[in-house]
Design a protein around this motif. Sequence first.
Motif, short mmCIF file in Angstrom:
data_model
loop_
_atom_site.label_atom_id
_atom_site.label_comp_id
_atom_site.label_asym_id
_atom_site.label_seq_id
_atom_site.Cartn_x
_atom_site.Cartn_y
_atom_site.Cartn_z
N GLN A 1 0.83 -1.21 0.00
CA GLN A 1 0.00 0.00 0.00
C GLN A 1 0.86 1.26 0.00
OE1 GLN A 1 -2.51 -0.69 3.40
NE2 GLN A 1 -3.89 -2.04 2.28
N LEU A 2 1.97 1.23 0.78
CA LEU A 2 2.85 2.41 0.78
C LEU A 2 3.52 2.61 -0.57
CD1 LEU A 2 4.66 2.73 4.23
CD2 LEU A 2 2.36 3.38 3.56
N LYS A 3 3.84 1.50 -1.24
CA LYS A 3 4.44 1.63 -2.58
C LYS A 3 3.44 2.26 -3.55
CE LYS A 3 7.90 -2.03 -2.39
NZ LYS A 3 8.13 -3.45 -2.58
N LEU A 4 2.20 1.84 -3.43
CA LEU A 4 1.16 2.40 -4.29
C LEU A 4 0.93 3.87 -3.95
CD1 LEU A 4 -0.74 0.86 -6.42
CD2 LEU A 4 -2.53 1.38 -4.79
N LEU A 5 0.96 4.18 -2.67
CA LEU A 5 0.80 5.57 -2.23
C LEU A 5 1.90 6.44 -2.83
CD1 LEU A 5 -0.60 7.69 -0.37
CD2 LEU A 5 0.91 6.93 1.46
N GLN A 6 3.13 5.92 -2.85
CA GLN A 6 4.23 6.69 -3.42
C GLN A 6 4.03 6.88 -4.93
OE1 GLN A 6 8.34 5.02 -3.83
NE2 GLN A 6 8.88 6.81 -2.61
N GLN A 7 3.63 5.80 -5.59
CA GLN A 7 3.40 5.87 -7.03
C GLN A 7 2.31 6.91 -7.36
OE1 GLN A 7 2.55 1.94 -8.52
NE2 GLN A 7 2.05 2.69 -10.56
N LEU A 8 1.25 6.90 -6.58
CA LEU A 8 0.14 7.83 -6.81
C LEU A 8 0.54 9.26 -6.48
CD1 LEU A 8 -2.71 5.53 -5.50
CD2 LEU A 8 -2.57 6.46 -7.80
N SER A 9 1.39 9.42 -5.46
CA SER A 9 1.85 10.77 -5.11
C SER A 9 2.66 11.37 -6.25
CB SER A 9 2.72 10.73 -3.85
OG SER A 9 2.00 10.18 -2.78
N ARG A 10 3.49 10.53 -6.87
CA ARG A 10 4.30 11.01 -8.01
C ARG A 10 3.41 11.32 -9.21
NH1 ARG A 10 9.72 9.50 -6.17
NH2 ARG A 10 9.42 10.24 -4.06
N GLN A 11 2.38 10.49 -9.39
CA GLN A 11 1.43 10.74 -10.49
C GLN A 11 0.71 12.06 -10.26
OE1 GLN A 11 -1.56 7.86 -11.52
NE2 GLN A 11 -0.05 6.22 -11.62
N TYR A 12 0.40 12.31 -9.01
CA TYR A 12 -0.29 13.55 -8.66
C TYR A 12 0.55 14.76 -9.07
CZ TYR A 12 -2.29 17.06 -5.45
OH TYR A 12 -2.84 18.19 -4.91
N ALA A 13 1.87 14.63 -8.91
CA ALA A 13 2.77 15.73 -9.26
C ALA A 13 2.80 15.98 -10.76
CB ALA A 13 4.18 15.42 -8.77
N SER A 14 2.62 14.94 -11.54
CA SER A 14 2.75 15.14 -12.99
C SER A 14 1.41 15.47 -13.64
CB SER A 14 3.37 13.90 -13.63
OG SER A 14 2.56 12.79 -13.36
N GLY A 15 0.36 15.53 -12.84
CA GLY A 15 -0.95 15.84 -13.38
C GLY A 15 -1.64 14.54 -13.73
N ALA A 16 -2.58 14.16 -12.92
CA ALA A 16 -3.16 12.83 -13.08
C ALA A 16 -4.11 12.76 -14.27
CB ALA A 16 -3.92 12.46 -11.82
N LYS A 17 -4.60 13.93 -14.65
CA LYS A 17 -5.64 13.91 -15.68
C LYS A 17 -5.05 13.71 -17.06
CE LYS A 17 -6.73 17.73 -13.63
NZ LYS A 17 -7.27 19.00 -13.23
N ALA A 18 -5.76 12.93 -17.86
CA ALA A 18 -5.38 12.85 -19.27
C ALA A 18 -5.66 14.23 -19.88
CB ALA A 18 -6.20 11.79 -19.95
N PRO A 19 -4.79 14.75 -20.78
CA PRO A 19 -4.96 16.11 -21.29
C PRO A 19 -6.34 16.38 -21.88
CG PRO A 19 -2.86 15.20 -22.01
CD PRO A 19 -3.59 14.10 -21.30
N ASP A 20 -6.90 15.41 -22.59
CA ASP A 20 -8.19 15.63 -23.23
C ASP A 20 -9.33 15.65 -22.24
OD1 ASP A 20 -6.96 15.76 -25.57
OD2 ASP A 20 -7.39 13.70 -26.19
N ASP A 21 -9.00 15.27 -21.03
CA ASP A 21 -10.04 15.07 -20.04
C ASP A 21 -10.13 16.23 -19.06
OD1 ASP A 21 -11.60 12.74 -19.98
OD2 ASP A 21 -11.10 12.61 -17.85
#
Lengths: 79, 190
Positions: free
Chosen positions: A56-76
């Motif tokens: 779960q902590l690994k997933l939390l880290q992965q999601l935190s990094r995704q959050y930094a790069s903008g989670a949304k697909a550009p068209d969305d």
Amino acid sequence: MTDDVARYPDGTRDVSCREAARLISFRFDRELNHDERRELSMHLMECLNCQRFEQQLKLLQQLSRQYASGAKAPDDAVS
Amino acid sequence: MRDSTRLYEQIDAERAYLLRFALAKLRDQDIAEEVVQEALLAALSGSANFAGDASLRTWLTSILKHKIIDYQRRVTTERERFASAPSAGEEADDWLDALFDETGHWRAEFAVWTLPDAAHEQRAFFAAFERCMDKLPTTTAQVFFQREVMGEDTETICKEFDISSSNCWVILHRARVALRECLEKNWFGK
């Protein structure tokens, strides 16, 4: 045993989930020393909850990094 | 032009994230808002430079980083020391204690978490993630944000917050456990 600490036959300390959780978390930020590595790997071998905590902590880290790069697909981003 | 209007809207939609980023670095709401405003203006006037090969958020964040550095250069004297830093690692541990039984084992049983898939699911997840971060104590939230969202190394964070490494690791541990609990309740366990 002369001390109160539970140990495995090889002398490695039998740590609780609470201690193991700290080591799991610390491993994201620093290298564990030799004893810590042994204690954690022995604990993880027999503790499903701590294995999942680590996942779960690994997933939390992965999601935190995704959050930094903008989670949304550009068209969305704008409806 | 329709495309530029859309880009402006998308840039504006990133404001909340940028503010959070600036706040983690500057730790002052008013200053953070001012610097984000400067960054957004710079982005809008230079939007032609947005190549689209990086994500919009990444591009805006790089502009914001420059604006933050500019601000920090302007304010070189009497930089406010972080008042709560010495006690940051010594917050009450009651909530943490409650997660374990008297032998130190987890009280709850954990499930395997899976990544949110679709874009709309991701958006909802990140809204929950933000709400959970907002519930953390200020120092804890800022240290976590710098470490896990911004990806800075702990040494840099320790220096910036003027805290010891061990204090920093403990703060990060608490942040992860608290976020895990909150996300389990509000997202993964639903």
